[in-house]
Design an enzyme around this catalytic site. Sequence first.
Site, PDB file in Angstrom:
ATOM      1  N   LYS A  78       0.837  -1.209   0.000  1.00 22.74           N
ATOM      2  CA  LYS A  78       0.000   0.000   0.000  1.00 22.74           C
ATOM      3  C   LYS A  78       0.867   1.252   0.000  1.00 22.74           C
ATOM      4  CE  LYS A  78      -1.350   1.770   3.910  1.00 22.74           C
ATOM      5  NZ  LYS A  78      -1.335   3.087   4.520  1.00 22.74           N
ATOM      6  N   ARG A 135      -0.236  14.634  12.444  1.00 16.37           N
ATOM      7  CA  ARG A 135       0.409  14.251  11.180  1.00 16.37           C
ATOM      8  C   ARG A 135       0.695  15.528  10.403  1.00 16.37           C
ATOM      9  NH1 ARG A 135      -1.225   8.869   9.930  1.00 16.37           N
ATOM     10  NH2 ARG A 135       0.279   8.841   8.267  1.00 16.37           N
ATOM     11  N   ARG A 166      -8.599  -0.209   4.747  1.00 12.86           N
ATOM     12  CA  ARG A 166      -7.775   0.859   4.159  1.00 12.86           C
ATOM     13  C   ARG A 166      -6.462   0.299   3.637  1.00 12.86           C
ATOM     14  NH1 ARG A 166      -5.936   4.876   8.071  1.00 12.86           N
ATOM     15  NH2 ARG A 166      -4.533   5.084   6.312  1.00 12.86           N
TER      16      ARG A 166
HETATM   17  N1  EPU Z   1       6.465  14.720  10.808  1.00 19.47           N
HETATM   18  C1  EPU Z   1       6.608  16.063  11.068  1.00 19.47           C
HETATM   19  N2  EPU Z   1       6.480  16.925  10.021  1.00 19.47           N
HETATM   20  C2  EPU Z   1       6.254  16.516   8.741  1.00 19.47           C
HETATM   21  C3  EPU Z   1       6.126  15.152   8.484  1.00 19.47           C
HETATM   22  C4  EPU Z   1       6.239  14.261   9.540  1.00 19.47           C
HETATM   23  O1  EPU Z   1       6.802  16.463  12.200  1.00 19.47           O
HETATM   24  O2  EPU Z   1       6.167  17.379   7.840  1.00 19.47           O
HETATM   25  C5  EPU Z   1       6.573  13.748  11.915  1.00 19.47           C
HETATM   26  C6  EPU Z   1       5.273  12.958  12.126  1.00 19.47           C
HETATM   27  O3  EPU Z   1       4.387  13.649  12.958  1.00 19.47           O
HETATM   28  C7  EPU Z   1       5.770  11.674  12.739  1.00 19.47           C
HETATM   29  C8  EPU Z   1       7.154  11.492  12.097  1.00 19.47           C
HETATM   30  O4  EPU Z   1       7.519  12.763  11.569  1.00 19.47           O
HETATM   31  O5  EPU Z   1       5.919  11.842  14.115  1.00 19.47           O
HETATM   32  C9  EPU Z   1       7.224  10.479  10.987  1.00 19.47           C
HETATM   33  O6  EPU Z   1       6.175  10.704  10.078  1.00 19.47           O
HETATM   34  P1  EPU Z   1       6.277  10.357   8.537  1.00 19.47           P
HETATM   35  O7  EPU Z   1       6.136  11.619   7.752  1.00 19.47           O
HETATM   36  O8  EPU Z   1       7.465   9.512   8.262  1.00 19.47           O
HETATM   37  O9  EPU Z   1       4.970   9.504   8.335  1.00 19.47           O
HETATM   38  P2  EPU Z   1       4.098   9.495   7.027  1.00 19.47           P
HETATM   39  O10 EPU Z   1       4.998   9.686   5.859  1.00 19.47           O
HETATM   40  O11 EPU Z   1       2.934  10.368   7.187  1.00 19.47           O
HETATM   41  C10 EPU Z   1       4.352   6.939   6.470  1.00 19.47           C
HETATM   42  C11 EPU Z   1       3.423   5.791   6.287  1.00 19.47           C
HETATM   43  C12 EPU Z   1       2.823   5.403   7.636  1.00 19.47           C
HETATM   44  C13 EPU Z   1       3.970   5.024   8.566  1.00 19.47           C
HETATM   45  C14 EPU Z   1       4.955   6.186   8.682  1.00 19.47           C
HETATM   46  C15 EPU Z   1       6.180   5.867   9.501  1.00 19.47           C
HETATM   47  C16 EPU Z   1       2.616   6.112   4.034  1.00 19.47           C
HETATM   48  C17 EPU Z   1       1.502   6.464   3.143  1.00 19.47           C
HETATM   49  N3  EPU Z   1       2.376   6.166   5.347  1.00 19.47           N
HETATM   50  O12 EPU Z   1       3.568   8.000   7.005  1.00 19.47           O
HETATM   51  O13 EPU Z   1       2.000   4.274   7.415  1.00 19.47           O
HETATM   52  O14 EPU Z   1       3.477   4.716   9.840  1.00 19.47           O
HETATM   53  O15 EPU Z   1       5.400   6.579   7.362  1.00 19.47           O
HETATM   54  O16 EPU Z   1       6.849   4.781   8.974  1.00 19.47           O
HETATM   55  O17 EPU Z   1       3.698   5.761   3.581  1.00 19.47           O
HETATM   56  C18 EPU Z   1       0.159   2.851   7.789  1.00 19.47           C
HETATM   57  O18 EPU Z   1       0.400   2.313   6.695  1.00 19.47           O
HETATM   58  O19 EPU Z   1      -0.640   2.369   8.631  1.00 19.47           O
HETATM   59  C19 EPU Z   1       0.830   4.100   8.135  1.00 19.47           C
HETATM   60  C20 EPU Z   1       0.378   4.924   9.070  1.00 19.47           C
END
Ligand code: EPU
Length: 419
Positions: free
Chosen positions: A22, A122, A399
């Site tokens: 996904k 997020r 999802r």
């Molecule tokens: N963060 C910030 N600022 C930003 C972006 C992130 O502070 O601009 C923080 C977030 O709040 C969090 C940390 O950085 O505490 C890591 O977040 P990240 O951006 O890596 O998460 P994401 O990209 O939104 C992806 C996956 C998630 C997975 C996380 C961590 C996708 C679509 N989603 O989310 O997957 O948990 O990386 O590995 O790739 C899931 O599939 O159930 C899921 C939640």
Amino acid sequence: MDKFLVRGGVPLEGEIPVSGAKNSALPTLAACLLTPEAVTLRRIPDVRDVRTMLHLLQLNGAQAERREDGSVCVTAAEISRPEAPYEVVKTMRASSLVLGPLLARTGRARVSLPGGCAIGARPINLHIAGLEQLGATLRQVHGYIEAEAPQGLRGALIHFDRITVTGTEDLLMAAVLAEGETVLENAAREPEVADLAALLVKMGAQIQGAGTSTIRIRGVSRLHGADHTIIPDRIEAGTFLIAGAITSGDLLVTGCNPDHLAALIAKLRQAGVEVRRAGNGRLRVRGRGRLTAVDVVTEEYPGFATDLQAQFMALMTQADGISFITETIFENRFMHALELVRMGASIRVVGRQAIVAGPRPLSGAQVIASDLRASASLVLAGLVASGETVIDRVYHIDRGYERIEEKLAAVGAQIRRLV
Ligand code: EPU
């Protein structure tokens, strides 16, 4: 609202296939916006987040269709509406993945800000800061980010303050069409980032270092169509390994990439579970009854994935001893702990740590799924609990897991969907 009814106590046995990832499907679909030509993506799982992304691409003006063979073909000949509306973003935060591609392709984008969610804040501040460094102007209006780069984007050195998976992907997609060189430092090393880069390179992008913490991109003026098969879903595969372990079963997990699961496999072995490579993308897991408690700390890849923390906690309720589970990526990702306690687990949450004392016999109960991975953890608990577990709000699991109840039932689980 659909529910799952699970009757526990049956060891799972047989072969269980893994779908495409996904979290690779979502960014690679967004990348299709970068070219007017047709892109074919194979092994795209038919899960709700993917359907939401296809809908979003259609709103942007692309043609996006799923074919019988599981592939998806997207043609974004023209982008008529470079926008991700609130109604879409609120159901899927990863919608912010279209920000970079829309801006790079059309010079403008309007994307709703994601709000809070069940697993914590997020924010997308790091996506925004990076795009500003590439020369875009961004402002926040009425809950939306409005971005403009009428003269196009320019390469820059971007150092992420903290590691972000979709932030790295968003900036990677913006940089491939920027003028000159971009360097992304402290980039996410997740296999899904490398998979996105592999697709972009097939489309004509010049990228080096994807999969490491420094990614170099030399911008090109145009990208073309491509055909790409995405990687297997390591979180689904990991969930199945834990299903085999928790039920003391004997499962062959097929179509996975064991290299992507190293951190989980090491923890399972420490806990006394037998996990063996069985050649050709296959892993055999055998639960040997007695489990030993082990500690885990979630980390960015290649560390232990936050997306497997809830499922591992379900396993630790059955392990002998005390397990400390520390969540470092999201601040509120322990909602499943309270539901597991309702099933008989002994878990105390103190800040970012959950302390699990086991083994405790679980007994079936009515429980509520709070997010995608929490729902998977409750299914796993249901598989080992006595009596019936009814899991409400399984739309969360839909999802990201493709027909999980059918896959589990095929290896002996007593699980069915109540509609
Ligand atoms: N963060 C910030 N600022 C930003 C972006 C992130 O502070 O601009 C923080 C977030 O709040 C969090 C940390 O950085 O505490 C890591 O977040 P990240 O951006 O890596 O998460 P994401 O990209 O939104 C992806 C996956 C998630 C997975 C996380 C961590 C996708 C679509 N989603 O989310 O997957 O948990 O990386 O590995 O790739 C899931 O599939 O159930 C899921 C939640």
